[in-house]
Design a protein around this motif. Structure first.
Motif, PDB file in Angstrom:
ATOM      1  N   SER A  17       0.840  -1.198   0.000  1.00 38.35           N
ATOM      2  CA  SER A  17       0.000   0.000   0.000  1.00 38.35           C
ATOM      3  C   SER A  17       0.870   1.240   0.000  1.00 38.35           C
ATOM      4  N   THR A  18       0.445   2.217  -0.753  1.00 36.44           N
ATOM      5  CA  THR A  18       1.171   3.485  -0.849  1.00 36.44           C
ATOM      6  C   THR A  18       0.366   4.576  -0.171  1.00 36.44           C
ATOM      7  N   LEU A  19       1.047   5.361   0.659  1.00 41.12           N
ATOM      8  CA  LEU A  19       0.411   6.474   1.355  1.00 41.12           C
ATOM      9  C   LEU A  19       1.142   7.768   1.035  1.00 41.12           C
ATOM     10  N   ALA A  20       0.381   8.814   0.757  1.00 42.06           N
ATOM     11  CA  ALA A  20       0.906  10.171   0.632  1.00 42.06           C
ATOM     12  C   ALA A  20       0.434  10.963   1.845  1.00 42.06           C
ATOM     13  N   PRO A  21       1.092  12.057   2.185  1.00 46.04           N
ATOM     14  CA  PRO A  21       0.648  12.843   3.342  1.00 46.04           C
ATOM     15  C   PRO A  21      -0.829  13.225   3.232  1.00 46.04           C
ATOM     16  N   GLY A  22      -1.591  12.875   4.255  1.00 41.02           N
ATOM     17  CA  GLY A  22      -3.018  13.159   4.281  1.00 41.02           C
ATOM     18  C   GLY A  22      -3.883  11.995   3.861  1.00 41.02           C
ATOM     19  N   SER A  23      -3.336  11.014   3.138  1.00 40.50           N
ATOM     20  CA  SER A  23      -4.123   9.855   2.715  1.00 40.50           C
ATOM     21  C   SER A  23      -4.153   8.824   3.829  1.00 40.50           C
ATOM     22  N   HIS A  24      -5.075   7.868   3.711  1.00 39.17           N
ATOM     23  CA  HIS A  24      -5.221   6.877   4.768  1.00 39.17           C
ATOM     24  C   HIS A  24      -5.435   5.487   4.171  1.00 39.17           C
ATOM     25  N   LEU A  25      -5.229   4.478   5.012  1.00 38.66           N
ATOM     26  CA  LEU A  25      -5.384   3.074   4.657  1.00 38.66           C
ATOM     27  C   LEU A  25      -6.317   2.430   5.670  1.00 38.66           C
ATOM     28  N   GLY A  85     -11.536  -5.770   8.293  1.00 40.69           N
ATOM     29  CA  GLY A  85     -12.036  -6.543   9.412  1.00 40.69           C
ATOM     30  C   GLY A  85     -11.653  -6.024  10.769  1.00 40.69           C
ATOM     31  N   ALA A  86     -10.915  -4.921  10.841  1.00 41.61           N
ATOM     32  CA  ALA A  86     -10.456  -4.415  12.123  1.00 41.61           C
ATOM     33  C   ALA A  86     -11.090  -3.084  12.493  1.00 41.61           C
ATOM     34  N   GLY A  87     -11.705  -2.417  11.525  1.00 39.74           N
ATOM     35  CA  GLY A  87     -12.317  -1.125  11.801  1.00 39.74           C
ATOM     36  C   GLY A  87     -11.319  -0.046  12.127  1.00 39.74           C
ATOM     37  N   GLY A  88     -10.078  -0.198  11.675  1.00 39.17           N
ATOM     38  CA  GLY A  88      -9.040   0.782  11.954  1.00 39.17           C
ATOM     39  C   GLY A  88      -8.552   1.459  10.696  1.00 39.17           C
ATOM     40  N   GLN A  89      -8.023   2.670  10.856  1.00 39.17           N
ATOM     41  CA  GLN A  89      -7.477   3.424   9.741  1.00 39.17           C
ATOM     42  C   GLN A  89      -6.087   3.925  10.094  1.00 39.17           C
TER      43      GLN A  89
END
Length: 266
Positions: free
Chosen positions: A136-144, A148-152
């Motif tokens: 997974s690629t993240l840029a500043p401000g983006s989220h993942l 099944g865990a309900g987490g970001q």
């Protein structure tokens, strides 16, 4: 019949035979791995069963040694468990003088054997049940979002450290270390965490690993800031730690027994 089977499983002759077969199998594996390591690279991402159904089963001349290795290790674990359990039962029946303290010291090598079995079970559990997300690629401000865990996981900022020395001029203004500041959110609240190449972040049972980033220099190409993550959920980690703790306990008892034995014969 069950007693005869148990005696055969706990036989030291079986242990020697398995060790010899493991040695020969690993020699076979050495030659099979020569220039064929790409076949085994997906094993860490796919897991054992999907890999066996694809890469493994379609290249048996190069992967057959690995399936035999798993079988031999399983037999060795069973043999070790049976042999160790038989010996522990004998020690418990004949505790002898010295009480429980002496018994605990005599159990030291057997505790180490049990620890090794737990460690092997942890490896098997990892290969069978580990969940691996695609990179997974993240840029500043983006989220993942974690399935099944309900987490970001949100990338707040990237904090690079540049080389400023004089001895390696070609490294001038190159990134030598990078720390990513993450915001972890779930139903219980939010917290910040720092991620680097040698410092993964654990969240909701997942581990987040930094595998790449950009830009990699201060004066290089003007690339967008990003980090590439490897995200996995490995249930075998708890077994590794438990096995290592058990093995360490046996090692400490064994070392203490050696000291006591040496002092008694001075």
């Amino acid at each position: 019949m069950s007693a005869r089977l148990w005696n055969r499983l706990s036989s030291i002759n079986l242990t020697v035979a398995l060790c010899l077969l493991l040695t020969m199998d690993l020699v076979w594996g050495y030659f099979c791995l020569n220039r064929r390591t790409a076949l085994f690279t997906p094993l860490n991402d796919l897991g054992l069963i999907p890999w066996a159904q694809t890469y493994g089963s379609h290249n048996l001349l190069a992967t057959g040694w690995f399936f035999l290795l798993l079988t031999l290790l399983a037999l060795l674990a069973v043999n070790t468990f049976a042999c160790t359990t038989s010996r522990v039962a004998q020690l418990l029946r004949a505790k002898g003088p010295g009480g429980w303290q002496r018994l605990a010291l005599r159990l030291a090598p057997h505790v180490m054997h049990y620890g090794l079995i737990v460690i092997l079970a942890g490896y098997l559990c990892s290969y069978l049940f580990t969940q691996v997300l695609t990179s997974s690629t993240l840029a500043p401000g983006s989220h993942l979002s974690l399935p099944g865990a309900g987490g970001q996981v949100q990338l707040l900022a990237v904090e690079p450290e540049y080389y400023q020395g004089e001895r390696l001029a070609f490294w001038k203004n190159e990134v030598i270390a990078l720390r990513a500041r993450l915001l972890l959110s779930d139903n219980t609240g939010q917290r910040e965490a720092f991620l680097s190449c040698n410092r993964p972040v654990r969240f909701q049972g997942y581990s987040l690993h930094l595998i790449d980033f950009a830009p990699k220099s201060l004066n290089g190409m003007k690339m967008k800031t990003r980090i590439d993550l490897h995200v996995r959920k490995d249930p075998g980690v708890a077994l590794y730690l438990a096995g290592m703790a058990l093995f360490s306990l046996g090692l400490i008892l064994y070392f203490y027994q050696w000291i006591v034995h040496r002092e008694a014969h001075r």
